[in-house]
Design a protein around this motif. Structure first.
Motif, short mmCIF file in Angstrom:
data_model
loop_
_atom_site.label_atom_id
_atom_site.label_comp_id
_atom_site.label_asym_id
_atom_site.label_seq_id
_atom_site.Cartn_x
_atom_site.Cartn_y
_atom_site.Cartn_z
N GLU A 132 0.86 -1.19 0.00
CA GLU A 132 0.00 0.00 0.00
C GLU A 132 0.89 1.23 0.00
N PRO A 133 0.56 2.26 -0.78
CA PRO A 133 -0.53 2.26 -1.76
C PRO A 133 -0.14 1.49 -3.02
N ARG A 134 -1.12 1.07 -3.80
CA ARG A 134 -0.86 0.44 -5.09
C ARG A 134 -0.19 1.46 -6.00
N ILE A 135 0.69 0.99 -6.85
CA ILE A 135 1.25 1.85 -7.89
C ILE A 135 0.29 1.80 -9.07
N ASN A 136 0.02 2.94 -9.70
CA ASN A 136 -0.91 2.93 -10.84
C ASN A 136 -0.13 2.98 -12.15
N ARG A 137 -0.86 2.91 -13.25
CA ARG A 137 -0.22 2.84 -14.58
C ARG A 137 0.60 4.09 -14.88
N ASP A 138 0.09 5.26 -14.51
CA ASP A 138 0.81 6.51 -14.76
C ASP A 138 2.15 6.53 -14.01
N GLN A 139 2.10 6.15 -12.72
CA GLN A 139 3.31 6.16 -11.89
C GLN A 139 4.30 5.09 -12.35
N ALA A 140 3.81 3.89 -12.65
CA ALA A 140 4.71 2.85 -13.16
C ALA A 140 5.34 3.29 -14.48
N GLY A 141 4.55 3.95 -15.31
CA GLY A 141 5.08 4.46 -16.57
C GLY A 141 6.19 5.47 -16.36
N ALA A 142 6.05 6.32 -15.33
CA ALA A 142 7.11 7.29 -15.01
C ALA A 142 8.38 6.55 -14.60
N GLY A 143 8.23 5.48 -13.81
CA GLY A 143 9.38 4.66 -13.43
C GLY A 143 10.05 4.02 -14.63
N ILE A 144 9.25 3.52 -15.56
CA ILE A 144 9.80 2.91 -16.78
C ILE A 144 10.60 3.93 -17.57
N LEU A 145 10.08 5.14 -17.68
CA LEU A 145 10.79 6.20 -18.42
C LEU A 145 12.14 6.50 -17.78
N LEU A 146 12.19 6.50 -16.44
CA LEU A 146 13.46 6.76 -15.77
C LEU A 146 14.47 5.64 -16.06
N ILE A 147 14.00 4.39 -16.05
CA ILE A 147 14.90 3.28 -16.39
C ILE A 147 15.41 3.46 -17.81
N GLN A 148 14.53 3.79 -18.73
CA GLN A 148 14.93 3.94 -20.14
C GLN A 148 15.98 5.03 -20.32
N LYS A 149 15.90 6.10 -19.51
CA LYS A 149 16.85 7.20 -19.63
C LYS A 149 18.26 6.79 -19.23
N SER A 150 18.38 5.78 -18.39
CA SER A 150 19.69 5.50 -17.79
C SER A 150 20.29 4.16 -18.15
N TYR A 151 19.48 3.25 -18.66
CA TYR A 151 19.95 1.88 -18.85
C TYR A 151 20.86 1.80 -20.07
N LYS A 152 21.97 1.12 -19.90
CA LYS A 152 22.90 0.92 -21.01
C LYS A 152 22.39 -0.22 -21.88
N ALA A 153 22.40 -0.01 -23.17
CA ALA A 153 21.94 -1.05 -24.09
C ALA A 153 22.84 -2.27 -24.00
N GLY A 154 22.22 -3.43 -23.93
CA GLY A 154 22.98 -4.68 -23.88
C GLY A 154 22.82 -5.44 -25.17
N SER A 155 22.95 -6.76 -25.09
CA SER A 155 22.78 -7.57 -26.29
C SER A 155 21.29 -7.74 -26.56
N GLY A 156 20.88 -7.41 -27.77
CA GLY A 156 19.48 -7.52 -28.13
C GLY A 156 18.65 -6.36 -27.60
N PRO A 157 17.41 -6.23 -28.10
CA PRO A 157 16.53 -5.15 -27.63
C PRO A 157 16.05 -5.39 -26.20
N ASN A 158 15.82 -4.30 -25.47
CA ASN A 158 15.33 -4.38 -24.10
C ASN A 158 13.90 -3.85 -24.03
N LYS A 159 13.06 -4.54 -23.26
CA LYS A 159 11.70 -4.06 -22.95
C LYS A 159 11.64 -3.92 -21.45
N PHE A 160 11.33 -2.71 -20.97
CA PHE A 160 11.38 -2.42 -19.54
C PHE A 160 9.99 -2.43 -18.92
#
Length: 199
Positions: A132-160
């Motif tokens: 609690e509280p539950r994370i909602n789609r908007d908030q989870a999406g914000a987290g995904i965007l932060l991961i995408q900004k920082s993650y180094k590309a590895g082998s093959g495409p990444n889906k976060f």
């Protein structure tokens, strides 16, 4: 020197009301801090990346977590294990990243617990560990965007994604509101930490 927080702390801030958020950020001037979810993070990573059994992971949590954190961390591992059992792909260790805020006031240590590879694509998820509280789609999406900004590309495409452990539900896509939420959150955290740290 910037404040360094774990990604699970950043997700917690995303889901908090303003008063709780300010109270938690006010503690950033104090040294140290207790990493409440460390044992479940390590446990879920070993479930996925090292093919350890749930029983082994629970035993490690009970041996290493403080008494007041055992039950919660065991439940997180159990829920993540339930979700993993329904997935396809080969588990492996996910890479790590460090994202630094625009004004260099704080950094977020990004350490996804889950990586499943299938057909050359890596599905990489960070766990939201709170019930609690539950994370909602908007908030989870914000987290995904932060991961995408920082993650180094590895082998093959990444889906976060973000795995809401207690709901046993994965979020994979930002919403139309996620970028604005992320921008607002970053600005708010920087402004509060500037006051707290007297910068």
């Amino acid at each position: 020197m910037p404040v360094i927080m774990h990604f699970s702390t950043f997700l917690k801030l995303l889901t908090q009301n303003t008063g709780d958020k300010i109270r938690d950020l006010s503690k950033c001037s104090q040294a140290g801090g207790f990493d409440y979810y460390r044992t479940s993070r390590d446990g879920v990573a070993s479930l996925c990346g090292d093919s350890k059994s749930l029983e082994f992971v629970k035993m490690r949590i009970k041996a290493m977590a403080p008494e007041n954190a055992i039950d919660r961390n065991v439940k997180i591992a159990e829920h993540c294990s339930n979700w993993l059992k329904k997935q396809t792909g080969t588990g492996k260790k996910a890479g790590k990243a460090l994202w630094t805020s625009p004004k260099k006031i704080f950094s977020v240590h990004i350490e996804p617990e889950i990586c499943l590879t299938q057909g050359g694509t890596n599905r990489i998820l960070a766990v939201y560990p709170r019930d609690e509280p539950r994370i909602n789609r908007d908030q989870a999406g914000a987290g995904i965007l932060l991961i995408q900004k920082s993650y180094k590309a590895g082998s093959g495409p990444n889906k976060f994604g973000i795995l809401d452990a207690f709901a046993e539900r994965a979020y994979w896509s930002p919403t139309n509101s996620s970028q604005s939420i992320l921008d607002h959150e970053i600005t708010m955290i920087e402004n509060e930490l500037t006051k707290v740290l007297a910068l």
